[in-house]
Design a protein around this motif. Structure first.
Motif, PDB file in Angstrom:
ATOM      1  N   GLN A 110      46.841  38.884  43.870  1.00 54.27           N
ATOM      2  CA  GLN A 110      46.226  40.162  43.490  1.00 54.27           C
ATOM      3  C   GLN A 110      45.778  40.131  42.036  1.00 54.27           C
ATOM      4  O   GLN A 110      44.701  40.638  41.703  1.00 54.27           O
ATOM      5  N   ALA A 111      46.569  39.535  41.159  1.00 47.73           N
ATOM      6  CA  ALA A 111      46.194  39.429  39.749  1.00 47.73           C
ATOM      7  C   ALA A 111      44.952  38.550  39.600  1.00 47.73           C
ATOM      8  O   ALA A 111      44.067  38.848  38.793  1.00 47.73           O
ATOM      9  N   GLU A 112      44.878  37.494  40.396  1.00 46.62           N
ATOM     10  CA  GLU A 112      43.706  36.626  40.345  1.00 46.62           C
ATOM     11  C   GLU A 112      42.451  37.360  40.824  1.00 46.62           C
ATOM     12  O   GLU A 112      41.382  37.206  40.233  1.00 46.62           O
ATOM     13  N   VAL A 113      42.593  38.182  41.856  1.00 42.93           N
ATOM     14  CA  VAL A 113      41.459  38.976  42.346  1.00 42.93           C
ATOM     15  C   VAL A 113      40.978  39.920  41.259  1.00 42.93           C
ATOM     16  O   VAL A 113      39.775  40.030  40.996  1.00 42.93           O
ATOM     17  N   VAL A 114      41.906  40.605  40.595  1.00 46.56           N
ATOM     18  CA  VAL A 114      41.533  41.528  39.515  1.00 46.56           C
ATOM     19  C   VAL A 114      40.861  40.753  38.381  1.00 46.56           C
ATOM     20  O   VAL A 114      39.838  41.193  37.843  1.00 46.56           O
ATOM     21  N   HIS A 115      41.402  39.611  38.040  1.00 37.88           N
ATOM     22  CA  HIS A 115      40.828  38.792  36.972  1.00 37.88           C
ATOM     23  C   HIS A 115      39.396  38.377  37.337  1.00 37.88           C
ATOM     24  O   HIS A 115      38.489  38.457  36.492  1.00 37.88           O
ATOM     25  N   LEU A 116      39.183  37.975  38.582  1.00 42.64           N
ATOM     26  CA  LEU A 116      37.835  37.581  39.016  1.00 42.64           C
ATOM     27  C   LEU A 116      36.879  38.773  39.018  1.00 42.64           C
ATOM     28  O   LEU A 116      35.708  38.630  38.676  1.00 42.64           O
ATOM     29  N   GLN A 117      37.391  39.955  39.386  1.00 39.54           N
ATOM     30  CA  GLN A 117      36.557  41.155  39.348  1.00 39.54           C
ATOM     31  C   GLN A 117      36.140  41.474  37.913  1.00 39.54           C
ATOM     32  O   GLN A 117      35.004  41.859  37.658  1.00 39.54           O
ATOM     33  N   VAL A 118      37.054  41.308  36.976  1.00 39.13           N
ATOM     34  CA  VAL A 118      36.747  41.556  35.568  1.00 39.13           C
ATOM     35  C   VAL A 118      35.687  40.571  35.085  1.00 39.13           C
ATOM     36  O   VAL A 118      34.731  40.948  34.411  1.00 39.13           O
ATOM     37  N   ARG A 119      35.858  39.315  35.440  1.00 37.33           N
ATOM     38  CA  ARG A 119      34.877  38.303  35.033  1.00 37.33           C
ATOM     39  C   ARG A 119      33.514  38.597  35.646  1.00 37.33           C
ATOM     40  O   ARG A 119      32.484  38.453  34.988  1.00 37.33           O
ATOM     41  N   GLN A 120      33.498  39.023  36.910  1.00 40.29           N
ATOM     42  CA  GLN A 120      32.237  39.332  37.575  1.00 40.29           C
ATOM     43  C   GLN A 120      31.576  40.542  36.921  1.00 40.29           C
ATOM     44  O   GLN A 120      30.375  40.549  36.687  1.00 40.29           O
ATOM     45  N   THR A 121      32.363  41.552  36.580  1.00 43.87           N
ATOM     46  CA  THR A 121      31.826  42.738  35.920  1.00 43.87           C
ATOM     47  C   THR A 121      31.273  42.376  34.545  1.00 43.87           C
ATOM     48  O   THR A 121      30.196  42.833  34.160  1.00 43.87           O
ATOM     49  N   ALA A 122      32.010  41.543  33.830  1.00 43.85           N
ATOM     50  CA  ALA A 122      31.542  41.114  32.508  1.00 43.85           C
ATOM     51  C   ALA A 122      30.245  40.316  32.641  1.00 43.85           C
ATOM     52  O   ALA A 122      29.327  40.466  31.838  1.00 43.85           O
ATOM     53  N   SER A 123      30.157  39.508  33.678  1.00 40.36           N
ATOM     54  CA  SER A 123      28.951  38.713  33.924  1.00 40.36           C
ATOM     55  C   SER A 123      27.762  39.626  34.226  1.00 40.36           C
ATOM     56  O   SER A 123      26.663  39.419  33.726  1.00 40.36           O
TER      57      SER A 123
END
Length: 171
Positions: A110-123
Motif C-alpha cells: 500500500q505504501a508503494e502504491v501511494v508512493h507511485l501515485q505521488v510520483r505520477q502526480t508529480a510527473s
C-alpha cells in the motif's frame, strides 16, 4: 449426528470400548462419538486426555453439547500428537505469525502504491497536466486526482520531510 457406533442388532463395540477391551453397553457414552470404523480418533483422545477424564467430561455435559466437546477434544488430541509441547497453541501461534507477515507485506504494498501515485502526480504536474489544467478538466483521472488532493498533499509533506534528513515513514 450418528445414532451409534454399533450396527443395529450386532454387539460390535465402539472404538473406545474396543481399545479399552470392554463390553460396549447399550448406553455407552462413547459410542455416538467414537464409531468402530474410526479407531485412531479415540486412540489419540485417550492418549492425551485419558478415557476416565473423557468419560467424566461427557457425563457432565448436556447431550446437545457433547458432539462439539468431542470435536474439540479430537482436534486438541491430534494437535498434541503432532506437537506434544504446544499442541493447538503452536498452530495458533504459527497462523498469527503468518497474519503478521502478510499484514506487513500489505502495508508495504500500500505504501508503494501511494508512493507511485505521488510520483505520477508529480510527473503530471511537471508536464502541465495538473488537476486544474484545461486539458484534464473533465477526465476521470482528473476527478480521481481531485479526490486525492488531501492524501497527495500529506504525502508531499512526508516527502519534503524525507528530503530534510528525516525518515519518510515517520508520520
Amino acid at each position: 449426528m450418528k445414532e451409534s457406533g454399533r450396527k443395529q442388532g450386532a454387539a460390535a463395540p465402539c472404538a473406545a470400548c474396543k481399545l479399552l477391551r470392554r463390553r460396549c453397553a447399550q448406553d455407552c457414552v462413547f459410542a455416538p462419538y467414537f464409531p468402530a470404523d474410526e479407531p485412531q480418533k479415540f486412540a489419540n483422545v485417550h492418549r492425551v486426555f485419558g478415557a476416565s477424564n473423557v468419560n467424566k467430561m461427557l457425563q457432565e455435559l448436556p447431550v446437545h453439547q457433547r458432539g462439539d466437546a468431542v470435536s474439540s477434544m479430537v482436534y486438541e488430541a491430534n494437535a498434541r500428537v503432532r506437537d506434544p509441547v504446544y499442541g493447538c497453541v503452536g498452530a495458533i501461534s504459527f497462523l498469527q505469525q503468518q497474519i503478521d507477515t502478510l499484514q506487513t507485506q500489505l502495508a508495504l504494498a500500500q505504501a508503494e502504491v501511494v508512493h507511485l501515485q505521488v510520483r505520477q502526480t508529480a510527473s503530471f504536474s511537471h508536464h502541465g497536466f495538473g488537476p486544474g489544467s484545461p486539458s484534464n478538466s473533465g477526465s476521470p483521472s482528473s476527478k480521481l486526482m481531485g479526490s486525492q488532493d488531501k492524501t497527495i498533499f500529506d504525502m508531499d509533506m512526508i516527502v519534503d520531510q524525507g528530503s530534510l534528513g528525516q525518515s519518510m515513514w515517520s508520520c
